[in-house]
Design an enzyme around this catalytic site. Structure first.
Site, mmCIF file in Angstrom:
data_model
loop_
_atom_site.group_PDB
_atom_site.id
_atom_site.type_symbol
_atom_site.label_atom_id
_atom_site.label_comp_id
_atom_site.label_asym_id
_atom_site.label_seq_id
_atom_site.Cartn_x
_atom_site.Cartn_y
_atom_site.Cartn_z
ATOM 1 N N LYS A 172 0.745 -0.575 0.208
ATOM 2 C CA LYS A 172 0.248 -0.094 -0.223
ATOM 3 C C LYS A 172 0.757 0.930 -0.079
ATOM 4 O O LYS A 172 0.692 2.457 -0.758
ATOM 5 C CB LYS A 172 -0.568 0.323 1.218
ATOM 6 C CG LYS A 172 -1.799 -0.986 1.165
ATOM 7 C CD LYS A 172 -2.623 -0.965 2.089
ATOM 8 C CE LYS A 172 -4.449 -1.998 1.758
ATOM 9 N NZ LYS A 172 -5.803 -0.918 2.420
ATOM 10 N N LYS A 216 -8.724 -9.379 -10.339
ATOM 11 C CA LYS A 216 -9.500 -9.268 -9.260
ATOM 12 C C LYS A 216 -10.272 -8.976 -9.541
ATOM 13 O O LYS A 216 -9.937 -7.237 -10.076
ATOM 14 C CB LYS A 216 -8.982 -9.624 -8.112
ATOM 15 C CG LYS A 216 -9.861 -10.188 -6.656
ATOM 16 C CD LYS A 216 -8.833 -9.497 -5.661
ATOM 17 C CE LYS A 216 -9.071 -8.808 -4.826
ATOM 18 N NZ LYS A 216 -9.013 -8.146 -3.127
ATOM 19 N N LYS A 252 -12.386 -1.788 -6.939
ATOM 20 C CA LYS A 252 -12.389 -1.201 -7.160
ATOM 21 C C LYS A 252 -11.438 -0.171 -7.932
ATOM 22 O O LYS A 252 -11.413 0.128 -8.579
ATOM 23 C CB LYS A 252 -12.669 -0.427 -5.733
ATOM 24 C CG LYS A 252 -13.555 0.760 -6.180
ATOM 25 C CD LYS A 252 -15.156 0.869 -5.425
ATOM 26 C CE LYS A 252 -15.759 1.568 -5.983
ATOM 27 N NZ LYS A 252 -17.107 1.924 -5.911
HETATM 28 P P1 ADP Z 1 -11.235 -3.442 -3.658
HETATM 29 O O1 ADP Z 1 -10.482 -4.981 -3.310
HETATM 30 O O2 ADP Z 1 -11.414 -3.811 -4.192
HETATM 31 O O3 ADP Z 1 -10.248 -2.164 -2.653
HETATM 32 P P2 ADP Z 1 -11.188 -4.083 -0.748
HETATM 33 O O4 ADP Z 1 -10.247 -4.923 -0.467
HETATM 34 O O5 ADP Z 1 -12.074 -2.717 0.017
HETATM 35 O O6 ADP Z 1 -11.530 -4.261 -1.738
HETATM 36 O O7 ADP Z 1 -12.480 -5.590 -0.078
HETATM 37 C C1 ADP Z 1 -12.844 -5.618 0.890
HETATM 38 C C2 ADP Z 1 -14.275 -6.926 1.288
HETATM 39 O O8 ADP Z 1 -14.315 -7.867 0.434
HETATM 40 C C3 ADP Z 1 -12.844 -7.903 1.213
HETATM 41 O O9 ADP Z 1 -13.720 -9.056 2.428
HETATM 42 C C4 ADP Z 1 -12.089 -8.039 0.581
HETATM 43 O O10 ADP Z 1 -11.622 -9.861 0.454
HETATM 44 C C5 ADP Z 1 -14.000 -9.111 -0.401
HETATM 45 N N1 ADP Z 1 -13.304 -9.075 -2.312
HETATM 46 C C6 ADP Z 1 -12.076 -7.799 -2.672
HETATM 47 N N2 ADP Z 1 -12.509 -8.012 -3.799
HETATM 48 C C7 ADP Z 1 -12.943 -9.751 -4.177
HETATM 49 C C8 ADP Z 1 -13.188 -10.130 -5.124
HETATM 50 N N3 ADP Z 1 -12.949 -9.731 -6.199
HETATM 51 N N4 ADP Z 1 -13.375 -11.369 -5.175
HETATM 52 C C9 ADP Z 1 -13.938 -11.714 -4.118
HETATM 53 N N5 ADP Z 1 -13.771 -11.421 -2.906
HETATM 54 C C10 ADP Z 1 -13.513 -9.705 -3.031
#
Ligand code: ADP
Ligand code: NA
Length: 330
Positions: free
Chosen positions: A114, A197, A200
């Site tokens: 990060k 994956k 956002k």
């Molecule tokens: P992003 O990756 O979009 O920033 P976050 O890291 O804030 O999302 O993830 C919030 C929750 O959603 C976490 O528990 C994460 O494991 C789950 N999550 C995020 N993206 C995915 C995905 N593509 N598939 C499955 N779970 C996800």
């Protein structure tokens, strides 16, 4: 007997949660409230580890809570709250900071990732110690189960280490949570680039399903999802990542197994799968949007739910903090 306790936090993201958040996390939260004494929080303290506009942070935090409720979290069956409403998080966080080695914190790979993204000079000390705040988040509730993704495993290890360190130094205070969650959770990929994956920050606009988008736009994204030049509908993440991703989404949203779906679509074209999945998706997001809007349209009711959640959370957190403070010598 008493139910095992679960604790999980989710960041207030700008605008809308995406399909990966729902299928990979929020859906599990909804299921866990039936079997666990579950605590869920919107982690606004964690959000400020990177710069935030105050009005946007406040709106996004409420929007996150509204979406969690719309997804099925029931304030009578779980405890849903905003992290900053429970000051014990910051208070125990400080204690845990003082038990964590500088080198130990430096080994957290999430910080390396990060801070590299932001540029080392921009990264805050808060970002550096956020895994330690996460330790406090978990230990305050004496959680047995912590539903997190693989990327958070190191933080659960840190939680165990610090709980044991505190208990050894000051006497038994914290229960040591399970090293990781064994539950199989869906991982959702970008609809346009199934090698990455859904996320956002990293997804292409057309590959990202935001839950609050116009249902028509969502249907369109599903129908234009990338597949392959073959025609067979088969779950094979290596050879057919696009089709496999659609099958995962379909299966997770409907509760039907991938094998059932493969059988149903035997001899059919990709277009048929996409059309049906688009419909399934629209049926899911349409009421989700309506319910989210209903919670946002009644701010007093949302405030009351969050106040009740903070009250329930504080009852547990204050007790743990008092015990810890006493043992430390405060
Ligand atoms: P992003 O990756 O979009 O920033 P976050 O890291 O804030 O999302 O993830 C919030 C929750 O959603 C976490 O528990 C994460 O494991 C789950 N999550 C995020 N993206 C995915 C995905 N593509 N598939 C499955 N779970 C996800
Ligand atoms: Na993230």
């Amino acid at each position: 007997g008493a139910r095992p306790r679960a604790l999980s936090g989710i960041q207030p993201t700008a605008g809308s949660f995406h399909l990966g958040n729902y299928l990979g996390a929020i859906r599990q939260y909804v299921a866990l409230q039936e079997t666990h004494d579950a605590f869920y929080m919107v982690v606004d303290l964690h959000a400020i580890t990177v710069p935030q506009d105050p009005a946007e942070l406040r709106a996004n935090t409420r929007l996150a809570a509204a979406q969690l409720l719309a997804a099925g979290l029931d304030p009578d069956r779980c405890t849903l709250f905003i992290q900053s409403h429970v000051p014990e998080h910051a208070q125990l966080g400080w204690v845990m900071n003082c038990l964590t080695g500088f080198g130990e914190a430096s080994r957290m790979t999430q910080f390396k990732d990060k801070s590299a993204k932001q540029g080392a000079d921009r990264a805050t000390v808060g970002l550096f110690t956020y895994p330690v705040l996460q330790v406090a988040d978990i230990l305050l509730y004496q959680a047995d189960a912590v539903p997190v993704g693989e990327d958070q495993r190191q933080h659960i290890e840190l939680t165990r280490d610090l709980a044991e360190r505190f208990n050894t130094r000051f006497g038994d205070t914290f229960s040591v949570p399970a090293p990781h969650i064994v539950k199989e959770v869906a991982k959702i990929y970008d609809l346009q680039d199934p090698a990455v994956k859904m996320s956002k920050s990293a997804s292409t606009p057309k590959g990202l399903i935001n839950l609050l988008d116009e249902p028509k736009a969502t249907a369109k994204k599903v129908k234009s999802a990338v597949t392959d030049t073959d025609t067979v509908i088969r779950f094979d993440p290596v050879e057919k990542p696009g089709v496999s991703n659609l099958l995962t989404i379909y299966s997770t949203l409907t509760g039907r197994t991938v094998a059932e779906l493969e059988k149903e679509y035997e001899g059919k074209m990709y277009g048929a799968l996409k059309t049906d999945l688009a419909e399934v998706m629209v049926e899911f997001v349409t009421p989700f949007r309506t319910r989210t809007q209903e919670f946002l349209d009644d701010p007093a009711a949302l405030d009351a739910i969050l106040a009740q959640g903070a009250h329930k959370a504080r009852a547990v957190a204050a007790k743990t903090l008092a015990a810890a403070y006493d043992r430390i010598g405060f």
